[in-house]
Design a protein around this motif. Structure first.
Motif, PDB file in Angstrom:
ATOM      1  N   ALA A   1      50.942  42.492  44.082  1.00  0.00           N
ATOM      2  CA  ALA A   1      51.052  43.889  44.520  1.00  0.00           C
ATOM      3  C   ALA A   1      51.569  44.805  43.410  1.00  0.00           C
ATOM      4  O   ALA A   1      51.383  46.023  43.471  1.00  0.00           O
ATOM      5  N   LEU A   2      52.219  44.250  42.397  1.00  0.00           N
ATOM      6  CA  LEU A   2      52.826  45.057  41.339  1.00  0.00           C
ATOM      7  C   LEU A   2      51.911  45.261  40.145  1.00  0.00           C
ATOM      8  O   LEU A   2      52.160  46.143  39.318  1.00  0.00           O
ATOM      9  N   CYS A   3      50.859  44.457  40.028  1.00  0.00           N
ATOM     10  CA  CYS A   3      50.036  44.473  38.819  1.00  0.00           C
ATOM     11  C   CYS A   3      49.146  45.712  38.773  1.00  0.00           C
ATOM     12  O   CYS A   3      48.405  45.987  39.738  1.00  0.00           O
ATOM     13  N   PRO A   4      49.180  46.483  37.690  1.00  0.00           N
ATOM     14  CA  PRO A   4      48.278  47.640  37.546  1.00  0.00           C
ATOM     15  C   PRO A   4      46.861  47.158  37.215  1.00  0.00           C
ATOM     16  O   PRO A   4      46.581  46.749  36.085  1.00  0.00           O
ATOM     17  N   ILE A   5      45.984  47.193  38.177  1.00  0.00           N
ATOM     18  CA  ILE A   5      44.655  46.609  38.022  1.00  0.00           C
ATOM     19  C   ILE A   5      43.857  47.317  36.926  1.00  0.00           C
ATOM     20  O   ILE A   5      43.134  46.669  36.154  1.00  0.00           O
ATOM     21  N   ALA A   6      44.002  48.660  36.815  1.00  0.00           N
ATOM     22  CA  ALA A   6      43.241  49.386  35.797  1.00  0.00           C
ATOM     23  C   ALA A   6      43.651  48.939  34.401  1.00  0.00           C
ATOM     24  O   ALA A   6      42.794  48.701  33.536  1.00  0.00           O
ATOM     25  N   ALA A   7      44.956  48.826  34.171  1.00  0.00           N
ATOM     26  CA  ALA A   7      45.432  48.384  32.857  1.00  0.00           C
ATOM     27  C   ALA A   7      45.055  46.929  32.598  1.00  0.00           C
ATOM     28  O   ALA A   7      44.684  46.554  31.480  1.00  0.00           O
ATOM     29  N   LEU A   8      45.147  46.102  33.630  1.00  0.00           N
ATOM     30  CA  LEU A   8      44.760  44.700  33.475  1.00  0.00           C
ATOM     31  C   LEU A   8      43.278  44.568  33.146  1.00  0.00           C
ATOM     32  O   LEU A   8      42.880  43.780  32.280  1.00  0.00           O
ATOM     33  N   THR A   9      42.452  45.383  33.824  1.00  0.00           N
ATOM     34  CA  THR A   9      41.017  45.350  33.560  1.00  0.00           C
ATOM     35  C   THR A   9      40.714  45.719  32.114  1.00  0.00           C
ATOM     36  O   THR A   9      39.873  45.099  31.463  1.00  0.00           O
ATOM     37  N   GLU A  10      41.430  46.727  31.593  1.00  0.00           N
ATOM     38  CA  GLU A  10      41.198  47.159  30.216  1.00  0.00           C
ATOM     39  C   GLU A  10      41.663  46.091  29.220  1.00  0.00           C
ATOM     40  O   GLU A  10      40.997  45.822  28.217  1.00  0.00           O
ATOM     41  N   GLN A  11      42.802  45.476  29.499  1.00  0.00           N
ATOM     42  CA  GLN A  11      43.301  44.419  28.617  1.00  0.00           C
ATOM     43  C   GLN A  11      42.308  43.255  28.569  1.00  0.00           C
ATOM     44  O   GLN A  11      42.015  42.710  27.505  1.00  0.00           O
ATOM     45  N   ILE A  12      41.785  42.906  29.710  1.00  0.00           N
ATOM     46  CA  ILE A  12      40.835  41.792  29.771  1.00  0.00           C
ATOM     47  C   ILE A  12      39.521  42.184  29.111  1.00  0.00           C
ATOM     48  O   ILE A  12      38.883  41.362  28.442  1.00  0.00           O
TER      49      ILE A  12
ATOM     50  N   GLN B   1      35.079  40.542  31.549  1.00  0.00           N
ATOM     51  CA  GLN B   1      34.932  41.562  32.587  1.00  0.00           C
ATOM     52  C   GLN B   1      35.556  41.049  33.869  1.00  0.00           C
ATOM     53  O   GLN B   1      35.146  40.025  34.412  1.00  0.00           O
ATOM     54  N   LEU B   2      36.577  41.749  34.332  1.00  0.00           N
ATOM     55  CA  LEU B   2      37.278  41.343  35.548  1.00  0.00           C
ATOM     56  C   LEU B   2      36.394  41.647  36.745  1.00  0.00           C
ATOM     57  O   LEU B   2      36.079  42.809  37.008  1.00  0.00           O
ATOM     58  N   ARG B   3      36.004  40.627  37.451  1.00  0.00           N
ATOM     59  CA  ARG B   3      35.157  40.808  38.634  1.00  0.00           C
ATOM     60  C   ARG B   3      35.974  40.820  39.927  1.00  0.00           C
ATOM     61  O   ARG B   3      35.636  41.531  40.876  1.00  0.00           O
ATOM     62  N   GLN B   4      37.057  40.024  39.956  1.00  0.00           N
ATOM     63  CA  GLN B   4      37.832  39.945  41.193  1.00  0.00           C
ATOM     64  C   GLN B   4      39.202  39.362  40.877  1.00  0.00           C
ATOM     65  O   GLN B   4      39.345  38.511  39.995  1.00  0.00           O
ATOM     66  N   THR B   5      40.214  39.857  41.561  1.00  0.00           N
ATOM     67  CA  THR B   5      41.568  39.302  41.442  1.00  0.00           C
ATOM     68  C   THR B   5      41.913  38.582  42.739  1.00  0.00           C
ATOM     69  O   THR B   5      41.620  39.070  43.833  1.00  0.00           O
TER      70      THR B   5
END
Length: 515
Positions: free
Chosen positions: A391-402, A408-412
């Motif tokens: 719940a704490l992870c910033p998905i947008a920033a994580l997607t960019e890092q990956i 390419q982040l498809r699903q968490t």
């Protein structure tokens, strides 16, 4: 254009060079592999991986680094020469001693046939029985045969002993060195799991080479004795066996070469070469006593030498087929192909963006579009997040890092949740990877938390669930800041993680720094 052929030495060098990259800076590895790719024409994965290997081998030779492939080739040649020489000496020496003829007691045909033909036929029957048992059990002759299992265990036992000696020494030194030895032991275990048959089959081939040389030695010694001395052969039996029965048996045995003239003693010659103890041999004709040697030589050739040649040929062909089936899409090697095909990206960001990874990158600090990985270079992945970070992870920033790492982040998906069992979580991961068309998985984990045994056991279960081809990458982050979860990990923590996970012996399990 034909596919490049791999050999055992190439695979050992490939494994060694990949192992050398463990613990190295990922940015440096990406730059190196991208530089190799830039100098090559577009080609398929097998040729691309082969070009990478050749480039790394050339650099290793310049740096005077001893590669295991060269050592393997030298040892293989040395053992082949030793097996051939040992076979010639043992076969020739045994035949010379057996054919020692004093002039009063001829060579016993039955004893010669039993020692140099029947004994080998018995070994072939044992081998055939092992083959049938292995087929029945759904295994392989090399893994089901007691002899070759023992040879393989001896080979890997020697490797383990070398590592054990290092571990005993390392018990008196630092924990860092003990982790290093555990990682080396894991790499040997992984090597045995991936290429066990390729490393074990040479023992089978050496055994056949020894058998071939042994039979050549027997034949050479027999022919030399026939040419250089007045050699006599005879047969005798306490049982009441007539010459006609012996002649019928000899013709049955000689079916493979029955078409050759004077290759089987006639009925009269068999009668004339029968030994009766009380009568001696002086009344027997020399022609009858010498009629057996072509039969015996052809028996050794047909039932001793030819089967060994056939087994050696089959072993070499099977080794070649196994090497031809080498799959460059294994997770361990797919990371190399991924680094080569992924363009380098500029990762510099402003201080404001460093403080708030959840915010989108400012336009002036974003990497140029030409430097971003193309859609063809991006590998789709599913990312696993610990339940407490989900719940704490910033998905947008994580997607960019990956994305900057070429994925390419498809699903968490959260893991280690309280509302699902481990089996249910793994089943959900498999379903998500199939639905998203993903082969690989990235696990986000905090580097400051040590890789405890519970986690290592879970990783082993994850590998069993995903199969050997999937690449599992553990993306480490540091301690979360007040306004930023995705912080860089400490180098010491990353090194410990790499050493601990390497002890699992999973070649497709990699540790990277996400930030």
């Amino acid at each position: 254009m034909p596919q490049p052929r791999w050999n055992t030495a190439d695979l050992l060098d490939l494994e060694f060079l990949v192992q050398q990259d463990e613990g190295e800076d990922m940015a440096r590895l990406a730059a190196r592999d991208r530089e190799i790719f830039a100098a090559l024409p577009e080609q398929d994965d097998a040729r691309l991986l082969r070009c990478w290997l050749e480039h790394r081998k050339q650099n290793a030779e310049k740096d005077s680094v001893a590669l295991p492939g060269s050592l393997w080739q030298e040892l293989t040649l040395l053992f082949a020469l030793a097996a051939g020489l040992a076979g010639l000496i043992s076969g020739g020496g045994l035949a010379f001693s057996f054919l020692a003829y004093s002039g009063s007691e001829p060579v016993n045909v039955a004893a010669y046939f039993a020692m140099f033909v029947l004994l080998q036929l018995g070994l072939y029957l044992l081998l055939a029985g092992s083959v049938l048992c292995s087929k029945w059990q759904g295994g392989n002759i090399l893994t089901s045969s007691l002899l070759y299992r023992l040879a393989g265990r001896l080979f890997f036992w020697l490797l383990d002993k070398c590592l054990a000696a290092g571990r005993r020494t390392s018990s008196r030194i630092s924990a860092e060195q003990r982790l290093s030895w555990a990682a080396h032991a894991g790499s040997v275990k992984s090597l045995r799991q991936r290429h066990g048959l390729l490393l074990l089959r040479p023992f089978f081939l050496l055994a056949q080479l020894f058998g071939i040389s042994f039979n050549i030695g027997v034949l050479a010694a027999t022919l030399l004795k026939v040419i250089g001395s007045d050699l006599a052969f005879g047969w005798q039996s306490t049982l009441q066996i007539d010459a006609a029965a012996v002649h019928a048996l000899a013709r049955w045995i000689s079916l493979p070469w029955l078409w050759l003239p004077e290759s089987v003693p006639t009925l009269a010659q068999i009668e004339g070469s029968r030994l009766i103890l009380k009568d001696g041999i002086y009344h027997l004709a020399s022609r009858d006593l010498a009629s057996w040697w072509p039969f015996l030589c052809l028996a050794v050739f047909s039932y001793g030498l030819l089967p060994r040649l056939a087994l050696l040929t089959c072993g070499l062909l099977q080794q070649r087929r196994d090497l031809a089936e080498f799959d460059p899409q294994q997770g361990r090697f797919r990371q190399i192909l991924h680094r080569m095909r992924t363009p380098l990206v500029a990762t510099a960001a402003s201080a404001a963006a460093q403080k708030n990874a959840a915010a989108p990158l400012p336009e002036e600090t974003a990497p140029p579009a030409s430097e971003l990985p193309s859609n063809e270079a991006i590998t789709p992945v599913v990312v696993l997040l610990p339940d407490e970070l989900y719940a704490l992870c910033p998905i947008a920033a994580l997607t960019e890092q990956i994305r900057q790492a070429g994925y390419q982040l498809r699903q968490t998906i959260p893991f280690w949740t309280l509302d699902k069992s481990e089996a249910e979580e793994l089943a959900g991961l498999q379903a998500a990877m199939t639905a998203q068309g993903c082969k690989d998985v990235i696990i986000l984990h905090e580097a400051w938390q040590p890789p405890v045994q519970e986690l290592l056991t879970w990783l082993a279960g994850l590998r069993r669930a995903l199969g050997p081809q999937a690449l599992i990458r553990i993306a480490l982050i540091g301690r979360p800041a007040a306004d930023n979860l995705l912080t860089p990990p400490q180098p010491e923590q990353v090194r410990i993680w790499r050493q601990k996970t390497a002890a699992l012996g999973d070649s497709g399990l990699q540790v990277l720094e996400l930030c």
